[in-house]
Design a protein around this motif. Sequence first.
Motif, mmCIF file in Angstrom:
data_model
loop_
_atom_site.group_PDB
_atom_site.id
_atom_site.type_symbol
_atom_site.label_atom_id
_atom_site.label_comp_id
_atom_site.label_asym_id
_atom_site.label_seq_id
_atom_site.Cartn_x
_atom_site.Cartn_y
_atom_site.Cartn_z
ATOM 1 N N GLY B 46 0.849 -1.182 0.000
ATOM 2 C CA GLY B 46 0.000 0.000 0.000
ATOM 3 C C GLY B 46 0.884 1.230 0.000
ATOM 4 O O GLY B 46 2.032 1.168 0.447
ATOM 5 N N SER B 47 0.356 2.339 -0.507
ATOM 6 C CA SER B 47 1.182 3.537 -0.481
ATOM 7 C C SER B 47 0.325 4.760 -0.235
ATOM 8 O O SER B 47 -0.864 4.774 -0.531
ATOM 9 C CB SER B 47 1.974 3.685 -1.784
ATOM 10 N N LYS B 48 0.963 5.746 0.338
ATOM 11 C CA LYS B 48 0.231 6.980 0.644
ATOM 12 C C LYS B 48 1.241 8.113 0.793
ATOM 13 O O LYS B 48 2.360 7.899 1.268
ATOM 14 C CB LYS B 48 -0.552 6.794 1.932
ATOM 15 N N ILE B 49 0.795 9.278 0.370
ATOM 16 C CA ILE B 49 1.667 10.444 0.524
ATOM 17 C C ILE B 49 1.264 11.188 1.781
ATOM 18 O O ILE B 49 0.085 11.439 2.011
ATOM 19 C CB ILE B 49 1.568 11.367 -0.703
ATOM 20 N N VAL B 50 2.240 11.507 2.624
ATOM 21 C CA VAL B 50 1.934 12.257 3.847
ATOM 22 C C VAL B 50 2.779 13.524 3.883
ATOM 23 O O VAL B 50 3.784 13.644 3.189
ATOM 24 C CB VAL B 50 2.218 11.430 5.119
ATOM 25 N N GLN B 51 2.299 14.424 4.701
ATOM 26 C CA GLN B 51 2.997 15.696 4.859
ATOM 27 C C GLN B 51 3.732 15.646 6.201
ATOM 28 O O GLN B 51 3.114 15.512 7.251
ATOM 29 C CB GLN B 51 1.953 16.828 4.870
#
Lengths: 903, 216
Positions: B46-51
Amino acid sequence: MDKIRSLIHTHQQRSIDSIEDEPILLDEKNISTKKDWEDHKDDPEEREQVMKGIDKILFTGDIDPSFKLLQELPENETDLIALEEKRRQMRLQHYFVGRKLTDELLNKKEEFNTELDRVIELEQDLQKTFAVTVDIRFSVKQAKLGLTDGAITLLGYYSQRQRLIALLNTLKTIKILHKTDERLRELIDKEDFPGAIQLCRDCQHAAVTYRQYTCIQDLNSKLKDTAVLIEEKLDEVLSVMCINFDHDRYSKITTAYLLLGKLQSAMDQLHMHFTSAIHSRTYETVYRYASNTSVDQKIQYEDLCRFVPPELYIECLSNVLTTLWGIMTSYQKMLSYHYSNNSCDEKLSQFDKNYVQQKLQLGLARIWQDVQNKVNPYLTSQDLSQFQFDDFIKVLDLVNRLIQVGQEFCGTPNIPCDLLREPLRAQSVQYFRRYHTSRTEELYMFLNMELWELLPVKPTFTTLQLNEFRFMATKNNAKKKLNEIDKSYFSEKTSSPFIFSDENVMEESFFDFQEDSDSDVNEELKKDFVEDGTNENDKGNKRKKMTSKVTFHNSSRDGPILTNTTLNVLRYIGKYMLMMDSLKPIAFDVLLSMSQLFEYYMYAVYMFFGSTNVESSNPRLAQLLLKIQSSIILGDEPRPSGINIPPPQVSDLINLHDAQNLFGLKERLIATESLVFLASQFDLWKEYLDNQIPGDKLNFLNQFYNQTLPLSKELREAVYSGVAAKAMSYGAVLQLMGNVKWEIKELMSEPNSYVYVMLQEMEAMQQKISVVSTFVPIPVEVYQMIWSLSINELCQVFLEGFGSARKCTHEGRAWMQLDFQQFIVQVDKFITIKPIPGKDVVENFIKAYYLTEADLEQWLRENYMSYTSKQLNSVINCTTGQFSKMMQRSRLSGIVDELMRKS
Amino acid sequence: MSEHYDFLFKFLIIGSAGVGKSCILHHFIENKFKSDSSHTIGVEFGSKIVQVRGKRAKLQIWDTAGQERFRSVTRSYYRGAAGALLVYDITSRDSFNALTDWLTDARTLASPNIVIILVGNKKDLEDREVTFMEASKFAQENDLIFLEGSALTGEHIEDTFLQCASSILSKIESSELDPDKMGSGIQYGAESASSRGTSIQRRNNTSRSDTNCPCS
Ligand SMILES: Nc1nc2c(ncn2[C@@H]2O[C@H](COP(=O)(O)OP(=O)(O)OP(=O)(O)O)[C@@H](O)[C@H]2O)c(=O)[nH]1
Ligand SMILES: [Mg+2]
């Protein structure tokens, strides 16, 4: 009348007179003349004549006939005769008149008598009347004298009282009239519109009667206001009916409209009500979701949609659709109200009934259009490509469900729904393009991470157990995500078809099969463990007896050969297929992408493990690989449109150069067999795909099934030949063979030692294979293929070795045969395969030695393709060695050169 | 694609079977509890962009199977991980006891500088078998960041990832970690001006990380 009466009177008198006179006349003067008129008495003609001759003037009452006659006599008349004549004539006339009069009198006698009686009677009546009058006069006189002034005043008061009573009644009525206004309002509040209208009407009627009163004029205007109010209220309720239909309330307002005679115009207004209900309710719903972001109050709906936060997008859509469905349900209920027989309808004329029904029927399509017009901007307002797959599917499910609802609403499956389908399609294309790109990126990563370890799934594992494929096993359940609707979307107790029921999903996951797991098979696990132990012992024992026992793959005992990457590709495919179902319009794009996943996997397996000479060994496979490369693999220049997947990178932990592990046989085997497994899984989906893909694209599907998938098995050869080519120390054997002297004079009974070296090599290879098979049970086909390829390699070694012999005797040839025979016998130890690959070529080669020159030429022409020119020349040299003729040798060599050039 | 990022971190989720690793990942990505979770086969992704710390970091997360039989497969995914979530179940002593083995695996197979965050999952449950204190002690001894949370309620789920990413980022900033080193599990994102998503998405992303990021 008076004339006649006087005439009668004169005549009567005259006749009386004449009776007195006549005898004198008759007697004195003219008896003879008596005869005259007596003679003529019965002559009617003469009588007529005579009567005519009478001077009319004589009949007029106001002159004296005798005087008149005398006047007419000439002044000095002397002629007596003439006079006499005249007299005679007059007498005659008189006679006839007399006669006639008598006749007449006789005729009228009866009438005269009765008339006379009546006159007498009249006379008596007059006398009685006179007496009464006299009496009355007397009484009046008495009364006048008897009454006082006070009594007269009393009478005056009395009559005034009577008049006031009448006024009081009027005022009471007016008071009631004023009161009715309150009552009217009560009725309106109770929504008893028919009652209110009736009351209002009655009031207005009454008001007309009393219009002379000023206060009534106020009332009148008030009533007018009330009438307006009633219509407004009716309108209000009608608009509420659009949102929340209520049979009783609706029945009241239709009756009311009917009373007002405004049913038709109300029906004309109805669509407007629905349209505005659709507009306002949708707006409100969306506003509720968008409002936590500071949204301008007067923002356009289209812009408002953009402010719905993505995480609330589905919930909002679900609510918008539920709202719209509620309005459509109201419409349907209204429609069925007008189609059912009910009290209101009885009052409706057939014409009205038809009008209303027709109006409502026509409205269906327009309402649907309005609904579409509201949903369309919402669907286009946001880019959904960032959504999670499940969420995106939810959006599609919702909209597809709406289309179903619309179809039932309009009563036909052929409804326009481009306003819904088109944005869905556009969103789907966009979403899927992005989705596919992400998946290919992931696949690249998975392949890069892949160490080609066997994924230890259970023997009972099937693809259909994966969550992603659950929709296939229970096809109907795929739709269960949305509330299940039994029959109709518009029936009485239907709840919103746009609500996701979580319970359902959970139930499924708990009661349906689980994914391959240990938890549910604890018992089995223990058993497995025990079995594994004994297996280990078994293996150990067997290994001691037969060093090179290979464990073959047994599909009932061993799970399929697949890797973590394969499993994830399967999961992707499962999702893609589910998408196909939901994204019908782009089903083909999805299929194409799905095939790309497979192709990429296949390409990777080849690139990682395949041999380089596939062009010559399998042109079809080479062509496919080239096609894959040119269509999906990122080259020096990226394709402007279409997919660009970076060339697959094998993990740097994979070592294909170690002879000890047979050049990565294990990894090669797992990779190729996982590819074969992956390809085989497509059989499970063929039927499904056939149904999903539009007919004109089936060609592509069939081509994929017939030309791409089967080639995955052919990839085995390309992969295992890499192993076979290096599996044994062919060079060392060749070297040994090169040392052999074939120019012997006696027959040998023992094979050459290199044959034993070969057998050792084979044994060693078998050993390595058996080690691999402890990690991965080897499919028999694969085992056979590796061996065939290796044996073929060995046969080539034989050819090469034999072909290197410069000189050779008959006995030497026999030795060759003995060596080869020994080899063939040993092959059976490892593999039972008929024909043994390469055997014929070698035997043929050996036998060629015995041919005559002419036959040799023939042989060369027929068999040159299986050998190298070096080998062919060796045959020529060795055989012709016996003939020892340079000429022949060089001629045959020439033929060989020529043949080789040709090929 | 439109998803611009400054860094790419490779993450790993490890721990015994059934402790809730997949649920944690699912909640992190989809923001809801995965009610129908079954044992993971092999490794999922799974992948996700975070700040984090004003930077956009793309997390590539490998969710490994905890079942013993998949160890041989899952081990190969440890390599080059920059961060790891080491998960146990606070209601399962066994899962806590197994942590040492998992930790050894992670330290030997992944990059030696791997940042590991210890996560005590299922905080929502009553029947606790592992106290916060002892887990805390274990974390301290092994130089781990420690959080208790719940994939059911979502408590601290995002934080675990953010803290892990933040710790990596701070190590990069202090040059303790070198992204360019082979197998660091860190990559630089494509250099491109921010042309990401629609205005709404940007607003939401920032607001979420602003409020929840515990490390800023
Ligand atoms: N009450 C509660 N249950 C949880 C929580 N997280 C996970 N679970 C449950 O724990 C079970 C296992 O969760 P998974 O996420 O599949 O566990 P896993 O660690 O991925 O397991 P493997 O894939 O086998 O390694 C499931 O039944 C979940 O419903 C939590 O925070 N609270
Ligand atoms: Mg899991």
